[in-house]
Design a protein around this motif. Structure first.
Motif, PDB file in Angstrom:
ATOM      1  N   LEU A 111       0.831  -1.203   0.000  1.00 46.96           N
ATOM      2  CA  LEU A 111       0.000   0.000   0.000  1.00 46.96           C
ATOM      3  C   LEU A 111       0.867   1.255   0.000  1.00 46.96           C
ATOM      4  O   LEU A 111       0.591   2.222  -0.728  1.00 46.96           O
ATOM      5  CB  LEU A 111      -0.915  -0.006   1.221  1.00 46.96           C
ATOM      6  CG  LEU A 111      -1.887   1.167   1.340  1.00 46.96           C
ATOM      7  CD1 LEU A 111      -3.017   0.994   0.343  1.00 46.96           C
ATOM      8  CD2 LEU A 111      -2.441   1.280   2.748  1.00 46.96           C
ATOM      9  N   ALA A 112       1.926   1.242   0.822  1.00 49.44           N
ATOM     10  CA  ALA A 112       2.811   2.397   0.907  1.00 49.44           C
ATOM     11  C   ALA A 112       3.464   2.685  -0.439  1.00 49.44           C
ATOM     12  O   ALA A 112       3.637   3.850  -0.823  1.00 49.44           O
ATOM     13  CB  ALA A 112       3.864   2.170   1.984  1.00 49.44           C
ATOM     14  N   TYR A 113       3.832   1.630  -1.164  1.00 48.48           N
ATOM     15  CA  TYR A 113       4.425   1.845  -2.484  1.00 48.48           C
ATOM     16  C   TYR A 113       3.430   2.552  -3.407  1.00 48.48           C
ATOM     17  O   TYR A 113       3.794   3.513  -4.111  1.00 48.48           O
ATOM     18  CB  TYR A 113       4.853   0.521  -3.116  1.00 48.48           C
ATOM     19  CG  TYR A 113       5.298   0.707  -4.551  1.00 48.48           C
ATOM     20  CD1 TYR A 113       6.574   1.183  -4.837  1.00 48.48           C
ATOM     21  CD2 TYR A 113       4.418   0.471  -5.601  1.00 48.48           C
ATOM     22  CE1 TYR A 113       6.963   1.408  -6.145  1.00 48.48           C
ATOM     23  CE2 TYR A 113       4.810   0.695  -6.921  1.00 48.48           C
ATOM     24  CZ  TYR A 113       6.078   1.162  -7.192  1.00 48.48           C
ATOM     25  OH  TYR A 113       6.461   1.391  -8.489  1.00 48.48           O
ATOM     26  N   LEU A 114       2.169   2.114  -3.413  1.00 48.08           N
ATOM     27  CA  LEU A 114       1.174   2.729  -4.281  1.00 48.08           C
ATOM     28  C   LEU A 114       0.916   4.171  -3.881  1.00 48.08           C
ATOM     29  O   LEU A 114       0.727   5.040  -4.741  1.00 48.08           O
ATOM     30  CB  LEU A 114      -0.138   1.931  -4.232  1.00 48.08           C
ATOM     31  CG  LEU A 114      -0.066   0.469  -4.680  1.00 48.08           C
ATOM     32  CD1 LEU A 114      -1.460  -0.145  -4.704  1.00 48.08           C
ATOM     33  CD2 LEU A 114       0.582   0.336  -6.053  1.00 48.08           C
ATOM     34  N   ALA A 115       0.884   4.437  -2.569  1.00 48.05           N
ATOM     35  CA  ALA A 115       0.663   5.802  -2.099  1.00 48.05           C
ATOM     36  C   ALA A 115       1.794   6.719  -2.546  1.00 48.05           C
ATOM     37  O   ALA A 115       1.568   7.845  -3.010  1.00 48.05           O
ATOM     38  CB  ALA A 115       0.534   5.815  -0.579  1.00 48.05           C
ATOM     39  N   VAL A 121      -2.929  12.165  -1.903  1.00 48.48           N
ATOM     40  CA  VAL A 121      -3.044  13.118  -0.796  1.00 48.48           C
ATOM     41  C   VAL A 121      -4.160  12.738   0.166  1.00 48.48           C
ATOM     42  O   VAL A 121      -4.219  13.253   1.280  1.00 48.48           O
ATOM     43  CB  VAL A 121      -3.271  14.554  -1.326  1.00 48.48           C
ATOM     44  CG1 VAL A 121      -2.122  14.979  -2.229  1.00 48.48           C
ATOM     45  CG2 VAL A 121      -4.593  14.669  -2.065  1.00 48.48           C
ATOM     46  N   VAL A 122      -5.046  11.859  -0.285  1.00 51.90           N
ATOM     47  CA  VAL A 122      -6.160  11.398   0.548  1.00 51.90           C
ATOM     48  C   VAL A 122      -6.131   9.884   0.594  1.00 51.90           C
ATOM     49  O   VAL A 122      -5.853   9.222  -0.410  1.00 51.90           O
ATOM     50  CB  VAL A 122      -7.530  11.868  -0.013  1.00 51.90           C
ATOM     51  CG1 VAL A 122      -8.674  11.391   0.887  1.00 51.90           C
ATOM     52  CG2 VAL A 122      -7.562  13.379  -0.147  1.00 51.90           C
ATOM     53  N   TRP A 123      -6.442   9.337   1.778  1.00 48.92           N
ATOM     54  CA  TRP A 123      -6.561   7.891   1.953  1.00 48.92           C
ATOM     55  C   TRP A 123      -7.927   7.611   2.552  1.00 48.92           C
ATOM     56  O   TRP A 123      -8.240   8.093   3.636  1.00 48.92           O
ATOM     57  CB  TRP A 123      -5.435   7.373   2.863  1.00 48.92           C
ATOM     58  CG  TRP A 123      -5.432   5.892   3.092  1.00 48.92           C
ATOM     59  CD1 TRP A 123      -5.930   4.915   2.275  1.00 48.92           C
ATOM     60  CD2 TRP A 123      -4.883   5.206   4.221  1.00 48.92           C
ATOM     61  NE1 TRP A 123      -5.726   3.675   2.809  1.00 48.92           N
ATOM     62  CE2 TRP A 123      -5.083   3.827   4.007  1.00 48.92           C
ATOM     63  CE3 TRP A 123      -4.232   5.628   5.385  1.00 48.92           C
ATOM     64  CZ2 TRP A 123      -4.676   2.860   4.931  1.00 48.92           C
ATOM     65  CZ3 TRP A 123      -3.821   4.663   6.293  1.00 48.92           C
ATOM     66  CH2 TRP A 123      -4.039   3.295   6.069  1.00 48.92           C
ATOM     67  N   ARG A 144      -2.199  13.663   3.317  1.00 52.68           N
ATOM     68  CA  ARG A 144      -2.448  14.692   4.334  1.00 52.68           C
ATOM     69  C   ARG A 144      -3.836  14.573   4.965  1.00 52.68           C
ATOM     70  O   ARG A 144      -4.117  15.215   5.972  1.00 52.68           O
ATOM     71  CB  ARG A 144      -2.271  16.077   3.730  1.00 52.68           C
ATOM     72  CG  ARG A 144      -3.213  16.422   2.588  1.00 52.68           C
ATOM     73  CD  ARG A 144      -2.991  17.861   2.109  1.00 52.68           C
ATOM     74  NE  ARG A 144      -3.966  18.280   1.119  1.00 52.68           N
ATOM     75  CZ  ARG A 144      -3.753  18.284  -0.191  1.00 52.68           C
ATOM     76  NH1 ARG A 144      -2.573  17.886  -0.664  1.00 52.68           N
ATOM     77  NH2 ARG A 144      -4.704  18.687  -1.027  1.00 52.68           N
ATOM     78  N   LEU A 145      -4.696  13.749   4.371  1.00 47.09           N
ATOM     79  CA  LEU A 145      -6.062  13.604   4.869  1.00 47.09           C
ATOM     80  C   LEU A 145      -6.472  12.140   4.830  1.00 47.09           C
ATOM     81  O   LEU A 145      -6.270  11.464   3.821  1.00 47.09           O
ATOM     82  CB  LEU A 145      -7.025  14.432   4.005  1.00 47.09           C
ATOM     83  CG  LEU A 145      -8.519  14.231   4.227  1.00 47.09           C
ATOM     84  CD1 LEU A 145      -8.939  14.735   5.609  1.00 47.09           C
ATOM     85  CD2 LEU A 145      -9.325  14.947   3.135  1.00 47.09           C
ATOM     86  N   ILE A 146      -7.047  11.645   5.925  1.00 45.48           N
ATOM     87  CA  ILE A 146      -7.563  10.273   5.979  1.00 45.48           C
ATOM     88  C   ILE A 146      -9.050  10.332   6.298  1.00 45.48           C
ATOM     89  O   ILE A 146      -9.463  11.010   7.252  1.00 45.48           O
ATOM     90  CB  ILE A 146      -6.837   9.422   7.042  1.00 45.48           C
ATOM     91  CG1 ILE A 146      -5.352   9.289   6.712  1.00 45.48           C
ATOM     92  CG2 ILE A 146      -7.459   8.037   7.122  1.00 45.48           C
ATOM     93  CD1 ILE A 146      -4.475  10.273   7.419  1.00 45.48           C
ATOM     94  N   LEU A 147      -9.851   9.656   5.501  1.00 50.80           N
ATOM     95  CA  LEU A 147     -11.288   9.540   5.736  1.00 50.80           C
ATOM     96  C   LEU A 147     -11.570   8.100   6.126  1.00 50.80           C
ATOM     97  O   LEU A 147     -11.312   7.179   5.361  1.00 50.80           O
ATOM     98  CB  LEU A 147     -12.073   9.921   4.478  1.00 50.80           C
ATOM     99  CG  LEU A 147     -11.910  11.377   4.019  1.00 50.80           C
ATOM    100  CD1 LEU A 147     -12.540  11.581   2.659  1.00 50.80           C
ATOM    101  CD2 LEU A 147     -12.504  12.337   5.031  1.00 50.80           C
ATOM    102  N   VAL A 148     -12.111   7.906   7.335  1.00 46.39           N
ATOM    103  CA  VAL A 148     -12.345   6.568   7.864  1.00 46.39           C
ATOM    104  C   VAL A 148     -13.823   6.226   7.729  1.00 46.39           C
ATOM    105  O   VAL A 148     -14.689   6.976   8.188  1.00 46.39           O
ATOM    106  CB  VAL A 148     -11.916   6.475   9.342  1.00 46.39           C
ATOM    107  CG1 VAL A 148     -12.132   5.057   9.867  1.00 46.39           C
ATOM    108  CG2 VAL A 148     -10.450   6.881   9.490  1.00 46.39           C
TER     109      VAL A 148
END
Length: 547
Positions: A111-115, A121-123, A144-148
């Motif tokens: 996942l980190a590689y794809l990011a 900028v959003v996950w 910079r922004l995470i939506l859970v």
């Protein structure tokens, strides 16, 4: 055999996939019709009408604006099949941002590689994944922004972690006011970014334009069998796969039909029961799934009275499986062939008889040639060559993300080189012969052996590794790896299997590991994958397989 009617492309200057799949039907006679249904093994049934889907995607679009997410910025989606997926994916498109679907099976390293590669900028992440992965947020520098995504009734939540803003999605959506609607996008503007297995050991991003949905309309016309009164399409796959994003979401929604997906254990008995419960008219899966239904259930035509059309892709559909399904259910399975870079452009269709073993016909509208890769001249009937798609095709990708040289290598003059080899018979049927590269198709997934090798070689006791496909029977291919261990290493094949499962998605991890003294090689020292076979293993005790 009569030729297909001529196909006329009508690609407007401005077009937005998100708007076309939601707003167009939100105020007409289909406004209160179910658009998206998600059957969750534990969460029950959730659904959105076209009117609700249009409203929620508009709210998500506005939320992104208010949070400072600009046009063209990437939004990494890590969600299971859920009702929120369609809201996030289509809402991002309406904002003119670029959604990046990913599998919940991926490890954090993947996942980190794809990011990092996408510069997301959003996950957008489900609560379970958030709980497991949030401690490593520092490894996602661009985000910079995470939506859970959690329960709709959760209280308003907003906090900061590792210098990043974290919001609960549903409270955030409810707080949005002053919705301004979708951005105006050109048909040629970037739409979404999907990652596919690459030949370098790392996935590569395939960037599609908004026009891709219009480019897929021959598939909707000839592979599907849509009736004007409305279809209910059940897809057995996951939204993160382009096969499902297209045939299980965008394609039906664009034409005003109901889409249905499932989240839970994909056991064979689930699918006939879901077809019956949801009155599905179309069912889409991979051959393995159809085979499991026949093998592990007693279901028959009487159990699925509304079903009238079946579709398959991802693996070769054998003549034997096709006949067994026809005998039990009285329905043909219509096979399609495509690729991430250009969706589905070859298929069987109800207007022509199925020729078992072939992939069907080139769909009208797609300019496709079978070219000899040495002369680049078109091959005649019977002679095999590479399937090539004209660069003007509306369904063709914009290119590989941040890889202009790789993109250029995939073209020869006006032709996109698929790497797939085939021949065309005198009646126009296409017979797929496979790829000249080493990519493995296993259980409907496309796996890069180079990516698996790269991970295995990171193990401190592995000197070398080579991965390939091993045919267990006529319809089952497993990912298997051959490894060379350090002398006197205590590491076993089972240890390597466990290591692979820890660092690779389940569908990529090898199912069998063979310990060998050395790998077969060419005179130039390159690994000769076609010479790999179980007989190279040191002894039976040096073979590892999942218990």
């Amino acid at each position: 055999m009569q030729p297909f009617p001529p196909w006329h492309w009508d690609i407007p200057e401005f077009f937005n996939i998100g708007e076309a799949c939601t707003d167009v039907h939100a105020k007409g006679p289909r406004a209160q019709q179910d658009a998206v249904i998600v059957e969750d093994e534990f969460g029950g049934t959730k659904k959105l009408t076209f009117a609700e889907l249009a409203d929620l995607t508009d709210r998500f679009t506005e939320l992104l604006r208010q949070l400072g997410v600009e046009r063209g910025e990437r939004i990494l989606i890590r969600l299971p099949n859920c009702i929120e997926y369609s809201v996030v994916f289509l809402g991002a498109l309406k904002r003119a941002a670029i959604p990046v679907p990913t599998s919940i099976l991926l490890t954090f390293d993947e996942l980190a590689y794809l990011a990092k590669d996408s510069g997301a900028v959003v996950w957008v992440v489900d609560a379970a994944s958030w709980a497991a992965l949030h401690s490593r947020l520092g490894e996602l520098p661009s985000v910079r922004l995470i939506l859970v995504v959690s329960d709709r009734e959760a209280s308003v939540e907003c906090w900061t972690e590792e210098g990043k803003s974290v919001l609960a999605l549903w409270p955030a959506l409810r707080s949005v006011s002053g919705v301004r609607g979708p951005e105006r996008t050109r048909a040629e503007d970037p739409a979404y970014l999907v990652y596919t297995s690459g030949t370098t050991g790392y996935p590569k991003g395939v960037l599609h334009a908004h026009r891709v949905l219009l480019g897929k309309q021959p598939s909707s016309e000839y592979w599907f069998h849509f009736l004007p009164e409305g279809e209910r399409v059940l897809h057995s796959g996951k939204y993160n796969w382009t096969y499902v994003l297209g045939t299980g979401l965008m394609d039906p929604l664009y034409r005003g039909h109901t889409t249905i997906v499932y989240e839970g254990k994909p056991e064979a008995h689930v699918w006939p029961a879901l077809i019956a419960k949801q009155r599905a008219t179309t069912f889409i899966g991979v051959p393995t799934l159809y085979r499991h239904i026949l093998q592990y259930t007693q279901a028959s035509r009487a159990d699925v009275p509304t079903l009238r059309h079946c579709m398959s892709a991802g693996e070769h559909l054998s003549e034997e499986l096709l006949q067994r399904w026809l005998d039990r259910f009285g329905l043909y399975i219509y096979e399609g062939l495509g690729m991430t870079e250009c969706s589905y452009y070859i298929c069987h269709t109800v207007s022509r008889p199925i020729r078992p073993g072939s992939a069907g016909f080139i769909q009208p509208g797609h300019r496709v040639a079978i070219l000899d890769p040495t002369t680049w001249r078109e091959c005649g009937c019977v002679h095999s060559g590479m399937l090539c798609i004209h660069k003007s095709d509306p369904a063709l990708m914009l290119g590989y993300w941040n890889q202009p040289e790789e993109t250029a290598r995939c073209f020869h003059g006006e032709w996109f080189l698929t790497g797939d080899y085939a021949r065309r018979d005198a009646d126009g049927y296409i017979w797929f012969l496979g790829r000249k590269d080493d990519l493995i198709k296993s259980f409907g997934y496309r796996v890069s052996p180079f990516e698996v090798d790269r991970v295995l070689k990171d193990h401190p006791d592995v000197l070398d590794a080579a991965t390939t496909g091993e045919d267990v029977d006529a319809e089952k291919r497993l990912v298997v790896s051959y490894v060379v261990l350090r002398p006197d290493s205590p590491t076993t094949a089972d240890d390597i299997l466990a290591y692979a499962r820890q660092h690779l998605a389940a569908y990529k991890a090898p199912k069998i590991v063979y310990v060998v003294d050395d790998l077969p090689r060419t005179r130039n020292g390159k690994t000769l994958r076609r010479a790999l076979h179980p007989g190279l293993a040191r002894a039976r005790s040096q073979q590892g397989a999942p218990r």
